[in-house]
Design an enzyme around this catalytic site. Sequence first.
Site, PDB file in Angstrom:
ATOM      1  N   ARG A 287       0.958  -0.975   0.060  1.00 10.15           N
ATOM      2  CA  ARG A 287      -0.033  -0.038  -0.037  1.00 10.15           C
ATOM      3  C   ARG A 287       0.775   1.090   0.042  1.00 10.15           C
ATOM      4  NH1 ARG A 287      -5.074   1.469   3.387  1.00 10.15           N
ATOM      5  NH2 ARG A 287      -6.133   0.266   1.854  1.00 10.15           N
TER       6      ARG A 287
ATOM      7  N   HIS B 122      -7.389   0.736  -6.514  1.00 14.86           N
ATOM      8  CA  HIS B 122      -7.518  -0.213  -4.971  1.00 14.86           C
ATOM      9  C   HIS B 122      -8.281  -1.287  -5.491  1.00 14.86           C
ATOM     10  CE1 HIS B 122      -8.005  -1.128  -1.183  1.00 14.86           C
ATOM     11  NE2 HIS B 122      -8.721  -0.388  -0.591  1.00 14.86           N
TER      12      HIS B 122
ATOM     13  N   GLN C 178     -10.325  -3.914  -2.966  1.00 14.43           N
ATOM     14  CA  GLN C 178     -11.611  -3.566  -2.526  1.00 14.43           C
ATOM     15  C   GLN C 178     -12.587  -3.883  -3.441  1.00 14.43           C
ATOM     16  OE1 GLN C 178     -12.266  -1.748   0.525  1.00 14.43           O
ATOM     17  NE2 GLN C 178     -14.334  -2.570  -0.030  1.00 14.43           N
TER      18      GLN C 178
ATOM     19  N   ASP D 218     -17.099   7.365  -1.806  1.00 19.98           N
ATOM     20  CA  ASP D 218     -15.842   7.375  -1.203  1.00 19.98           C
ATOM     21  C   ASP D 218     -15.426   8.666  -0.735  1.00 19.98           C
ATOM     22  OD1 ASP D 218     -13.260   6.290  -0.055  1.00 19.98           O
ATOM     23  OD2 ASP D 218     -12.348   6.194  -2.086  1.00 19.98           O
TER      24      ASP D 218
ATOM     25  N   CYS E 195     -16.214   2.078   0.579  1.00 18.10           N
ATOM     26  CA  CYS E 195     -15.003   1.303   1.095  1.00 18.10           C
ATOM     27  C   CYS E 195     -14.696   1.424   2.477  1.00 18.10           C
ATOM     28  CB  CYS E 195     -13.823   1.558   0.108  1.00 18.10           C
ATOM     29  SG  CYS E 195     -13.083   3.075   0.141  1.00 18.10           S
TER      30      CYS E 195
ATOM     31  N   ARG F  41     -13.512  -8.483   2.571  1.00 18.41           N
ATOM     32  CA  ARG F  41     -12.404  -8.138   2.250  1.00 18.41           C
ATOM     33  C   ARG F  41     -11.485  -9.485   2.876  1.00 18.41           C
ATOM     34  NH1 ARG F  41     -10.081  -3.083   1.972  1.00 18.41           N
ATOM     35  NH2 ARG F  41      -8.250  -4.108   1.075  1.00 18.41           N
TER      36      ARG F  41
HETATM   37  N1  NVA Z   1      -9.711   6.924  -1.652  1.00 22.80           N
HETATM   38  C1  NVA Z   1      -9.325   6.360  -0.269  1.00 22.80           C
HETATM   39  C2  NVA Z   1      -9.648   5.097   0.027  1.00 22.80           C
HETATM   40  C3  NVA Z   1      -9.379   4.520   1.392  1.00 22.80           C
HETATM   41  C4  NVA Z   1      -9.569   2.999   1.447  1.00 22.80           C
HETATM   42  C5  NVA Z   1      -7.827   6.832  -0.229  1.00 22.80           C
HETATM   43  O1  NVA Z   1      -7.189   6.478  -0.971  1.00 22.80           O
HETATM   44  O2  NVA Z   1      -7.555   7.449   1.065  1.00 22.80           O
HETATM   45  N1   CP Z   2     -11.007   0.196   2.629  1.00 20.83           N
HETATM   46  C1   CP Z   2      -9.917  -0.111   3.028  1.00 20.83           C
HETATM   47  O1   CP Z   2      -8.909  -0.440   2.230  1.00 20.83           O
HETATM   48  O2   CP Z   2      -9.669   0.400   4.403  1.00 20.83           O
HETATM   49  P1   CP Z   2      -8.431   0.485   5.261  1.00 20.83           P
HETATM   50  O3   CP Z   2      -7.825   1.731   4.518  1.00 20.83           O
HETATM   51  O4   CP Z   2      -8.808   0.466   6.695  1.00 20.83           O
HETATM   52  O5   CP Z   2      -7.401  -0.615   4.789  1.00 20.83           O
END
Ligand code: NVA
Ligand code: CP
Length: 258
Positions: free
Chosen positions: A58, A85, A88, A173, A213, A241
């Site tokens: 990540r 992502h 997800q 989101d 998500c 998940r």
């Molecule tokens: N779009 C959000 C998703 C978090 C799971 C981010 O990248 O922060």
């Molecule tokens: N939806 C998701 O990826 O959550 P986290 O940021 O908690 O991993």
Amino acid sequence: MIFDKSSTRTRVSFETAMVEGGGAAIFLSPRDTQLGRGEPIADSARVLSRMCDAIMVRTFSHEVAETLAKYSTVPVVNGLTDSFHPCQLLADMQTYFEHRGDIKGRKVAWVGDGNNMCNSYINAAQQFGFALSIATPPGYEPSGLGNISSAVDVEYSNDPKRAVVNANLVVTDVWASMGQEDEAERRHDLFHQFQVSEALLSEARSDVLFMHCLPAHRGQEVEAAVLDRPDSVVWDEAGNRLHAQKALLEMLIVGSAA
Ligand code: NVA
Ligand code: CP
């Protein structure tokens, strides 16, 4: 598991999946690895490949995940980048199938920011054959719009109502993703008409599902009451998940021997 950004669901689901599958997972953050002190991604990929069966990452730039994949000799899983992502989407698609059956030919509305999740919905529309109607404020359209083949049914506008009308699934989101904290205030002013409210959802089909998500910001991208409606499946979505990633890890690590 390399985490350059925060996580609750992704970390716990991957770690639990590995443990319940009889393996183990190691959490690596830049604060306490050499990655945080500038060791090249390519070198890290080659070293981790000799010790682990798979790498999950990540991070911010999608290029980092691509470089890891290029130099790794074990599978590399994208656990979220600024651009995509995909894990997800495995859970989202599983959740839709569980509640409503095949998503092929159905209409999905994406309302809010044209972010990493939105780009992964564009990819999913292509893979699963659903129609996708995206509504974002002007200037916040997803980067993935540029790479769509003409065979894919993806529509873009700045009108949330148009996106939601007749939708089988409505998804949103956060307005400011991780790494965009400095822009949060400006985005809140620009995005308020893109909140998924009960009024907006009433434009969708009567059997609509709502997904997010998570983490969610009640009163910003989603009205608090929407999260608690029976057609909101956000908790199943989060729980899936674990199951979706178990399947992914088994496919990647054990493969056809499973
Ligand atoms: N779009 C959000 C998703 C978090 C799971 C981010 O990248 O922060
Ligand atoms: N939806 C998701 O990826 O959550 P986290 O940021 O908690 O991993």
